[in-house]
Design a protein around this motif. Sequence first.
Motif, PDB file in Angstrom:
ATOM      1  N   PRO A  64       0.832  -1.255  -0.174  1.00 20.74           N
ATOM      2  CA  PRO A  64      -0.078  -0.078  -0.094  1.00 20.74           C
ATOM      3  C   PRO A  64       0.775   1.249  -0.188  1.00 20.74           C
ATOM      4  O   PRO A  64       0.501   2.259  -0.527  1.00 20.74           O
ATOM      5  CB  PRO A  64      -0.904  -0.101   1.262  1.00 20.74           C
ATOM      6  CG  PRO A  64      -0.240  -1.406   1.952  1.00 20.74           C
ATOM      7  CD  PRO A  64       0.341  -1.909   1.064  1.00 20.74           C
ATOM      8  N   SER A  65       2.152   1.304   0.418  1.00 26.68           N
ATOM      9  CA  SER A  65       2.851   2.418   0.491  1.00 26.68           C
ATOM     10  C   SER A  65       3.411   2.715  -0.931  1.00 26.68           C
ATOM     11  O   SER A  65       3.209   4.037  -1.219  1.00 26.68           O
ATOM     12  CB  SER A  65       4.012   2.358   1.322  1.00 26.68           C
ATOM     13  OG  SER A  65       4.907   1.041   0.598  1.00 26.68           O
ATOM     14  N   LEU A  66       3.418   1.955  -1.747  1.00 26.58           N
ATOM     15  CA  LEU A  66       3.671   2.039  -3.157  1.00 26.58           C
ATOM     16  C   LEU A  66       2.440   2.642  -3.773  1.00 26.58           C
ATOM     17  O   LEU A  66       2.393   3.776  -4.414  1.00 26.58           O
ATOM     18  CB  LEU A  66       3.930   0.870  -3.873  1.00 26.58           C
ATOM     19  CG  LEU A  66       5.208   0.352  -3.649  1.00 26.58           C
ATOM     20  CD1 LEU A  66       5.511  -0.944  -4.511  1.00 26.58           C
ATOM     21  CD2 LEU A  66       6.705   1.652  -3.964  1.00 26.58           C
ATOM     22  N   ALA A  67       1.139   2.218  -3.488  1.00 20.79           N
ATOM     23  CA  ALA A  67       0.002   2.849  -3.930  1.00 20.79           C
ATOM     24  C   ALA A  67      -0.257   4.248  -3.657  1.00 20.79           C
ATOM     25  O   ALA A  67      -1.025   4.745  -4.311  1.00 20.79           O
ATOM     26  CB  ALA A  67      -1.299   1.838  -3.733  1.00 20.79           C
ATOM     27  N   LEU A  68      -0.077   4.397  -2.305  1.00 19.36           N
ATOM     28  CA  LEU A  68      -0.157   5.781  -1.621  1.00 19.36           C
ATOM     29  C   LEU A  68       0.575   6.683  -2.278  1.00 19.36           C
ATOM     30  O   LEU A  68       0.333   7.929  -2.610  1.00 19.36           O
ATOM     31  CB  LEU A  68       0.024   5.673  -0.160  1.00 19.36           C
ATOM     32  CG  LEU A  68      -0.509   6.719   0.636  1.00 19.36           C
ATOM     33  CD1 LEU A  68      -2.124   6.879   0.414  1.00 19.36           C
ATOM     34  CD2 LEU A  68      -0.398   6.430   2.476  1.00 19.36           C
ATOM     35  N   GLU A  69       2.043   6.289  -2.381  1.00 19.57           N
ATOM     36  CA  GLU A  69       2.977   7.333  -3.312  1.00 19.57           C
ATOM     37  C   GLU A  69       2.620   7.527  -4.338  1.00 19.57           C
ATOM     38  O   GLU A  69       2.735   8.759  -4.881  1.00 19.57           O
ATOM     39  CB  GLU A  69       4.211   6.776  -2.940  1.00 19.57           C
ATOM     40  CG  GLU A  69       5.529   7.395  -3.592  1.00 19.57           C
ATOM     41  CD  GLU A  69       6.862   6.724  -3.531  1.00 19.57           C
ATOM     42  OE1 GLU A  69       7.592   6.923  -4.404  1.00 19.57           O
ATOM     43  OE2 GLU A  69       7.082   6.003  -2.511  1.00 19.57           O
ATOM     44  N   ASN A 101      -1.128  -7.509   2.166  1.00 19.54           N
ATOM     45  CA  ASN A 101      -2.365  -7.849   3.137  1.00 19.54           C
ATOM     46  C   ASN A 101      -2.439  -6.513   4.220  1.00 19.54           C
ATOM     47  O   ASN A 101      -3.573  -6.431   4.914  1.00 19.54           O
ATOM     48  CB  ASN A 101      -2.367  -9.044   3.701  1.00 19.54           C
ATOM     49  CG  ASN A 101      -2.480 -10.157   2.810  1.00 19.54           C
ATOM     50  OD1 ASN A 101      -3.292 -10.137   1.825  1.00 19.54           O
ATOM     51  ND2 ASN A 101      -1.472 -11.196   2.781  1.00 19.54           N
ATOM     52  N   SER A 102      -1.674  -5.480   4.125  1.00 20.06           N
ATOM     53  CA  SER A 102      -1.991  -4.342   4.839  1.00 20.06           C
ATOM     54  C   SER A 102      -3.004  -3.322   4.618  1.00 20.06           C
ATOM     55  O   SER A 102      -3.144  -3.407   3.358  1.00 20.06           O
ATOM     56  CB  SER A 102      -0.570  -3.609   5.048  1.00 20.06           C
ATOM     57  OG  SER A 102       0.448  -4.452   5.564  1.00 20.06           O
TER      58      SER A 102
END
Length: 156
Positions: A64-69, A101-102
């Motif tokens: 999710p950190s990649l998607a958020l960035e 899965n986060s």
Amino acid sequence: MGRFHAENPSELIREARLDAGLTQAELARRAGLRQPSLAQMESGTRNVSEEMLDRVLEAADYRPSLALERNFNAVRKAASRRGLRNVRVFGSVARGEDNFNSDIDLLVTPDKGTTLFDLALFGEDVRTITGFTTDVIVDDGPFPSGWQALREAVPV
């Protein structure tokens, strides 16, 4: 219907693969594909269904950190539309411990008149934008003793 929606799935697949440090052959094996098929998906010469995109991203442990960035401008705009500002992320994403899965944990400052409905809709907006479940918490409420979110939260 798939969990992820991308205008350019080939770019998303490549980004996830490189982040995971995988070769095309390794990712193809994890996803139950042949390497040439994955190469075609990455190059954009093969259409990728939403279901196949989900499968490949899960095999790459897309975080999710990649998607958020990748989508921070869209997330900020969604927050503004819902009367929210000062969007920060905390939890596993902020600590760099996230995996496929986060979820995404966001801390926000609500404008006067913002409702719980606005918060719920913003969480759904972020889920639609990123593909990851999102929890939204306001920063003006009472917090449990020892709660770390305020200290670890970083701006989106």
